[in-house]
Design a protein around this motif. Structure first.
Motif, mmCIF file in Angstrom:
data_model
loop_
_atom_site.group_PDB
_atom_site.id
_atom_site.type_symbol
_atom_site.label_atom_id
_atom_site.label_comp_id
_atom_site.label_asym_id
_atom_site.label_seq_id
_atom_site.Cartn_x
_atom_site.Cartn_y
_atom_site.Cartn_z
ATOM 1 N N PRO A 17 -7.665 -12.987 -10.994
ATOM 2 C CA PRO A 17 -7.557 -14.436 -10.757
ATOM 3 C C PRO A 17 -6.372 -15.087 -11.472
ATOM 4 N N LYS A 18 -5.741 -14.381 -12.400
ATOM 5 C CA LYS A 18 -4.647 -14.993 -13.159
ATOM 6 C C LYS A 18 -3.286 -14.669 -12.553
ATOM 7 N N VAL A 19 -3.262 -13.985 -11.402
ATOM 8 C CA VAL A 19 -1.981 -13.511 -10.883
ATOM 9 C C VAL A 19 -1.052 -14.665 -10.537
ATOM 10 N N HIS A 55 3.150 -7.563 -1.408
ATOM 11 C CA HIS A 55 1.800 -7.335 -1.923
ATOM 12 C C HIS A 55 1.285 -5.992 -1.425
ATOM 13 N N CYS A 56 0.788 -5.209 -2.344
ATOM 14 C CA CYS A 56 0.329 -3.873 -2.020
ATOM 15 C C CYS A 56 -1.142 -3.891 -1.632
ATOM 16 N N SER A 57 -1.469 -3.308 -0.517
ATOM 17 C CA SER A 57 -2.824 -3.028 -0.057
ATOM 18 C C SER A 57 -3.543 -4.215 0.585
ATOM 19 N N GLY A 58 -2.838 -5.330 0.774
ATOM 20 C CA GLY A 58 -3.493 -6.467 1.396
ATOM 21 C C GLY A 58 -3.109 -6.610 2.859
ATOM 22 N N TYR A 59 -3.539 -7.703 3.461
ATOM 23 C CA TYR A 59 -3.241 -7.898 4.887
ATOM 24 C C TYR A 59 -2.655 -9.281 5.181
ATOM 25 N N GLY A 81 -3.662 -15.062 -4.652
ATOM 26 C CA GLY A 81 -2.750 -15.659 -5.629
ATOM 27 C C GLY A 81 -1.301 -15.462 -5.220
ATOM 28 N N THR A 82 -0.988 -14.291 -4.665
ATOM 29 C CA THR A 82 0.389 -14.030 -4.246
ATOM 30 C C THR A 82 0.764 -14.923 -3.069
#
Lengths: 355, 432, 525
Positions: free
Chosen positions: B111-113, B153-157, B138-139
């Motif tokens: 949550p702090k990203v 962003h790695c592994s997201g969609y 967050g990104t």
């Protein structure tokens, strides 16, 4: 051989107390700067990025305030239980339950309009926190079950419940089966002003005032204080331990649940992917804030501000100075230990004699 | 050590790909990204790659420096996920030392990203890689707020004009591991210690099970969920409970060498249990028990992305459809118990001695040869094989439904959403 | 062990000193202030070996402060202390112990769940902790036999009575081989019989060449046992002479100074009633267990009528504590019934009993009587804070008025009603409790050792209040280890021994000899 003796102090004025806290905080900061220099960091860099920027940069201020609000509200709730001599560490779970209840209301009544939706959300958060707090409250009040164990375990149960919801019935169909719920409807999002939740701050400050009044000027507060200081005498005087346990758990659960509601509606908007994504483990941070305040409601303000600043400072160390996690732990340790040591200095006078 | 020896080779490969990629982009101009509108994002990205490999254009370095930062969810010393990304970061920093400056932030709670990204931008970083699924929201929030910064962003969609996604998937390797597991099991029971019931893990279990089935149709894959990415005690308990049920080969998804250690303990006590390393080289934790494993080479992806950003091919307006879904053919993942050790030499003779029928050609060959054949087929820039393509027989789910018809393949989206087990898996997917 | 040996040799040296010329301990010009309060003002006195030296004075006269200075707990602001003619500095209790000075505290700090031997091992550091418990067993047995103290090393402290706990402290001093023993109000918890036994022990101690400093507020006691009496008043020595030079009245005047006329004479009048009054407290076949589950109150039945004082005498530790706690609701009963003004309150919450008019003056004031961390004013409303609240808000002005009124009425010495209650002296705390409890509309009063440790003036005030509330029609159950008190106040006297009521007599038929026999279990009724 020099001889060290500790003499107990009897009366410590508030002025001396506050002054000592400030001095010890400054000492802690200086100590940390020395450690940083020994680590090889550039002095100007530290000074600017850790001490000047957090005060002067609006972006940094926003980060600090974002943690200040939930820590302040939650630690205020914990303070009430600690005042009654009840050592709850369950704010984390109550906070999580608060956010789950808000999500439930937001999904069930998605069509509600502001401001009713917001009021409903906040009330749901309070209800969630209260219900979760009532479990240890009832166990403590009626069966005298140790609250430290029950509250700690219920934190994990709350996490598991979140996991169940985000992996199961509430998993968003649009999340490619990742453990995320649907984001809240726009009507359930509390607006911020220039990135700061003015509503959150207003709620926190008014709660601090209200709790301060309840504790110091009402019969409820009287019962809580009497029971906390001397449970035997309070019981003999007819104060019901049941009432005190239930009352303090309800109040602290309500505040933690409210903090959970604010976290969901102003910061995160959805549950997942981790069970602590909404609480951010701030329920545990709040325990430190409550004790740092010396259980004085008005001192929750500086105490939770300090912890929020430490969180922001930790991020600055890692992100702005590019230093590893270990340095963050070092900073937290040094600052908190110097403050705890203050207690010692305030209670004892150290006399060193040369023989 | 073997990893070191290989680095020049990889470097050459990587540079070639990048150069090719950039060249291809410049040559084909913006044709590739616009093509993506039709079907899924990944397919288009793959199209871009296959198209560009052939072209070669040299990039002339510009004097300008690029500042890129990585945000990790764990400590860089975790010997798993964040460690693998940091190895890659150091690799590209060295590779592009003329123009690339890197930084990293470890142990960032998800949550702090957003707070961390803002501070990184304040420090002048222009490219930010966030390497945990939980960093997605967050990104994206930061991407919308800072349109002049590039995010990956790695592994997201979720993607945005200035935010792309990337992932190096291991399912082909799990399939290859499955081939070996199916050949090696004596009890006909193969175990899988699984982290969380999400599509990525389910896909890997299925690929593994398909590999097992190909060489040993009667063998079953037993799954135990531990509901954690990193939890050595739970992983140990799960592995031991599987062994108690008669399982003698183990694969797993968990960020520690615990399962490998358990297998090694049993093997050295005279009760052979074999295991497949996950994510990092783990041969040294189980020299007698590790057969092979899955390795990742994030540097392939990072080098490609950074080179394209540097050349201007990627900018803050054209990333909405950029999704890296890199596999064996792009060199983002590799088969191995360690770098340079695709199969533990101790097991090569055994695998060479087991003969099976290759299911496409019907030819009799050793399991070792099948593994190598499939590895080469999948490494090909135009992969000639995919575990999730049904050839003559359909791929069935646990309850007997057809998952893939003969002659069909699962698409990227099918793989991303996968929430059912294939028919030789024993176990269920919780909270579905 | 070695240090104990060293102490022994020191003690022998001291014994060989020629007596009248050099006192064993000389206190010269000691002053001590706490904030604005002068606790000791230029105090000088001489303590000789082979003597019992009584330090006599009212509560707050400075006796305990002086004891704490002699034991190294406080440092004097000015003045000095000489031991056998040599100036010594007492920075800590360890210093004092090394010089052979040991304080026997009034409220010993013992760990309840540990045995006597373990507690002693903890407090005697020089024995070395690990092996000390075993060593101490032998020492405890040896000393107990020598001085006729009935304590066993393996007894658990929580099972001991108040007076037995005090003996643990005395044992500690003897194991440390103190040559100067300071006893702070040692007799407040003791019955006549126990007190006499203690005095025999003290005499034995001085016969061995030790010195005993006996801190007391009881004139009779000082006259009974001491060789030399020093009277302290408001922190100053008003007189220090051999006992033979004093008489009772003179001592009272010296102690009280100009306050002598403030002491309200107690009118111990026992009224004759015309109509038979109602029972306000009835106890039927009550059985109560103690903390470790053993029956401490056995089949006790008694009743208290309105306007009557029923006294229960007995040596402490015979079930009085458990009986009192059961009546108030702090302890569950095994069987039997407790009825307050016709309402059965057996095993009900304390609140139910308060509602039915029960007031409680507890033996352990700090634990059950006040909330020490709260202000004096807030402690005045501990039982009826709701009467001072409207819509949950406590009317602080009303509370302050009420507190100020009571502070004046009962002469409670406090700097301000806002001061924390725990800083008050024991007597003032008791006055606070009594004024609070008896000020309510009470029908039944349970008073447990109500004048324990109080000075003459405070004790008389408490007695007066009890008689007043009786005259207003309340029934009082007085449980006291002070036999004189029971006899003076009670209309009916019961004796408790091993959990049972073994003697029951109305005041006009009482025989003190029979009561004392009953208290010791020697009366076969």
């Amino acid at each position: 051989m020099p001889e060290v003796r500790l003499l107990r102090r009897y009366e410590v004025s508030n002025k001396l107390r506050i002054a000592t806290y400030i001095v010890s905080f400054i000492l802690g900061v200086i100590l940390f700067i020395l450690v940083e220099i020994a680590y090889g960091a550039d002095f100007n860099d530290i000074l600017f990025k850790l001490f000047i920027k957090p005060i002067t940069s609006y972006e940094d201020l926003k980060v600090t305030l974002r943690y200040f609000i939930p820590v302040g509200i939650t630690s205020l709730g914990l303070l009430i239980t600690y005042r009654a001599g009840i050592y709850s560490i369950g704010a984390e779970g109550q906070l999580v339950l608060g956010s789950i209840f808000v999500a439930w209301v937001a999904y069930s009544f998605a069509s509600l309009e502001k401001p009713i939706s917001i009021v409903m959300a906040l009330l749901a958060g309070v209800l969630g926190g209260v219900m979760w707090a009532l479990i240890p409250g009832v166990l403590k009040g009626f069966l005298n079950v140790n609250e430290v164990l029950t509250t700690l375990m219920l934190n994990f149960v709350a996490y598991s419940l979140t996991d169940y919801l985000i992996y199961g019935p509430w998993r968003s169909p649009k999340s490619f089966n990742f453990p995320l719920t649907e984001p809240l409807n726009e009507s359930y999002i509390i607006p911020t002003y220039m990135g700061v939740s003015i509503i959150g701050i207003a709620i926190m400050i008014s709660l601090i005032v209200i709790i301060n009044v309840i504790i110091k000027y009402t019969s409820i507060g009287y019962e809580i204080r009497a029971y906390g200081y001397n449970p035997a005498a309070a019981y003999a005087a007819g104060i019901s331990p049941r009432k005190v346990a239930l009352l303090t758990f309800i109040l602290s659960g309500a505040l933690a649940g409210l903090a959970g509601a604010l976290q969901l509606t102003t910061v995160h908007y959805r549950l997942g992917p981790k069970p602590w994504s909404v609480s951010e483990s701030l329920g545990y941070t709040s325990i430190i804030a409550a004790w740092l305040s010396r259980l004085e409601p008005l001192a929750i303000l500086p105490a939770s501000m300090l912890l929020a600043m430490l969180i922001n400072g930790g991020l600055n160390i890692k992100a702005s100075l590019g230093q590893p996690e270990g340095i963050v732990n070092l900073m937290n340790g040094i600052i908190l230990i110097t403050l705890v040591a203050t207690e010692f200095v305030l209670n004892y006078r150290v006399v060193i004699k040369l023989r | 050590m073997s990893a070191r020896n290989q680095t020049p080779l990889i470097a050459v490969l990587v540079v070639l790909i990048i150069v090719a990629g950039v060249g291809g982009y410049l040559a084909g101009s913006s044709a590739a990204p616009t093509k993506t509108v039709t079907t899924t994002v990944t397919q288009s990205a793959t199209v871009t790659m296959t198209k560009t490999v052939t072209t070669t254009v040299t990039v002339t370095p510009q004097p300008k420096k690029l500042k890129a930062a990585w945000v990790y969810v764990g400590p860089i010393g975790d010997y798993g996920w964040s460690h693998a990304h940091d190895v890659a970061r150091r690799y590209v920093e060295q590779l592009f030392r003329d123009w690339l400056v890197t930084g990293y932030v470890e142990s960032v709670e998800e949550p702090k990203v957003y707070d961390v990204i803002k501070k990184l931008i304040d420090e002048g970083y222009e490219v930010i890689f966030t390497t945990s699924f939980g960093f997605m929201d967050g990104t994206l929030k930061a991407a919308k707020e800072y349109p002049n910064v590039i995010f990956f962003h790695c592994s997201g969609y979720k993607r945005w004009d200035n935010m792309g996604t990337y992932f190096a998937d291991l399912y082909q390797l799990y399939y290859l591991n499955g081939l070996m597991a199916g050949a090696l099991t004596k009890s006909g029971k193969v175990g899988y210690v699984a982290a969380h019931p999400i599509p990525e893990v389910i896909r890997h279990i299925n690929a593994f099970a398909l590999g097992v089935k190909e060489v040993n149709p009667s063998a079953k894959v037993y799954v135990v969920w531990i509901h954690a990415w990193y939890d050595p005690p739970k992983a140990r308990a799960a592995a031991e409970s599987l062994i108690a049920q008669g399982v003698d080969v183990l694969a797993f998804t968990e960020d520690s060498p615990t399962v490998v250690e358990v297998a090694q303990e049993y093997t050295s006590r005279g009760k052979p249990v074999y295991a497949f390393a996950h994510y990092s080289p783990m041969l040294k934790y189980g020299p007698d028990a590790v057969v092979s494993g899955q390795l990742v080479r994030w540097e392939a992806i990072y080098a490609d992305i950074l080179a394209k950003i540097y050349s201007g091919a990627y900018n803050t307006t054209n990333l909405r459809n950029v999704d890296y879904w890199w596999l064996l053919s792009e060199g983002a993942v590799d088969l191995g118990a360690d770098f340079g050790v695709p199969i533990n030499p101790k097991f090569i003779p055994v695998l060479k001695n087991i003969t099976v029928t290759e299911r496409i050609t019907g030819e009799k060959m050793s399991v070792y040869d099948v593994v190598m054949l499939r590895l080469n087929q999948m490494k090909d820039p135009r992969p000639a094989f995919d575990p999730f393509c049904a050839v003559s027989e359909p791929i069935l789910t646990q309850d007997g439904k057809v998952l893939v018809r003969p002659g069909q393949c699962l698409t990227h989206d099918d793989l991303w959403n996968m929430m059912v087990f294939v028919d030789n898996v024993v176990g269920s997917i919780p909270a579905g | 062990m070695n240090d104990v040996e060293v102490n022994k040799s020191l003690f022998l040296n001291a014994h060989n000193l020629s007596r009248p010329t050099i006192p064993l301990l000389r206190v010269k010009g000691i002053s001590k202030r706490f904030g604005n309060v002068i606790a000791l003002d230029d105090v000088s006195l001489d303590i000789y070996d082979g003597e019992i030296h009584a330090l006599l004075g009212e509560n707050g006269a400075g006796k305990t402060t002086l004891a704490n200075i002699l034991y190294g707990i406080y440092q004097p602001d000015s003045g000095y202390i000489e031991l056998s003619g040599r100036k010594i500095k007492l920075g800590t209790p360890q210093d004092a112990i090394s010089y052979g000075i040991v304080l026997v505290q009034q409220y010993p700090m013992l760990i309840d769940k540990m045995t006597v031997a373990e507690n002693l091992a903890l407090s005697i550091k020089d024995l070395g902790y690990l092996s000390s418990v075993r060593k101490i067993y032998g020492l405890i047995r040896e000393i107990s036999i020598k001085y006729d103290i009935s304590l066993e090393p393996e007894m658990i402290v929580s099972n001991l009575s108040f007076s037995e706990k005090q003996y643990v402290e005395l044992l500690r001093a003897l194991i440390l081989n103190a040559k100067i023993l300071i006893l702070d109000e040692p007799t407040t918890m003791l019955t006549t019989y126990e007190r006499r036994k203690l005095f025999v022990i003290l005499r034995k101690l001085i016969d061995e060449g030790r010195a005993v400093v006996l801190i007391t507020h009881k004139v009779s006691e000082a006259l009974e046992v001491s060789d030399r009496i020093t009277v302290l008043r408001r922190g100053a020595v008003v007189s220090s002479r051999p006992k033979s030079e004093y008489d009772y009245n003179e001592l009272v005047k010296l102690i009280m100074g100009s306050n002598v006329n403030d002491v309200t004479p107690v009118k111990y009048i026992h009224r004759q009633r015309s109509a038979p009054p109602e029972d306000v407290l009835v106890i039927k076949e009550l059985n109560v267990a103690n903390d470790i589950g053993l029956i401490a109150v056995r089949n006790v039945s008694l009743s208290v009528k309105a306007g009557e004082i029923v006294g229960i005498a007995g040596v402490s530790g015979n079930g009085q504590k458990e009986l009192a706690e059961a009546i108030v609701g702090l302890r569950r009963v095994r069987s039997g019934r407790i009825v307050l003004s016709g309402v059965d309150v057996t095993n009900k919450e304390p609140y139910e009993r308060i509602k039915n008019g029960l007031a409680y003056i507890p033996e352990d004031r700090l634990k059950y009587g006040i909330v020490g961390e709260m202000s004096v004013a807030e402690n005045f409303i501990l039982k009826n804070y709701k009467a001072f609240s409207k819509l949950l808000f406590i009317n602080m002005r009303k509370v302050m008025d009420f507190a100020s009124k009571n502070i004046d009425l009962y002469h409670i010495v406090t700097r301000s009603p806002l001061e924390r209650a725990k800083v008050l002296s024991g007597g003032n705390i008791q006055k606070l409790i009594v004024s609070r409890e008896l000020g309510l509309n009470t029908k039944v009063v349970l008073a447990h050792n109500p004048t324990l440790g109080l000075d003459i003036a405070s004790a008389k005030l408490v007695h007066n209040e009890l008689l007043n509330v009786r005259d207003r029609g309340a029934g009082i159950l007085l449980i006291s280890e002070d036999l004189d008190e029971v006899i003076k106040l009670s209309d009916r006297i019961l004796v408790m021994y091993r959990g049972s009521i073994v003697y029951d007599v109305s005041r006009d038929k009482l025989s003190i000899g029979d009561i004392e026999k009953a208290m010791l279990g020697l009366l076969n009724a």
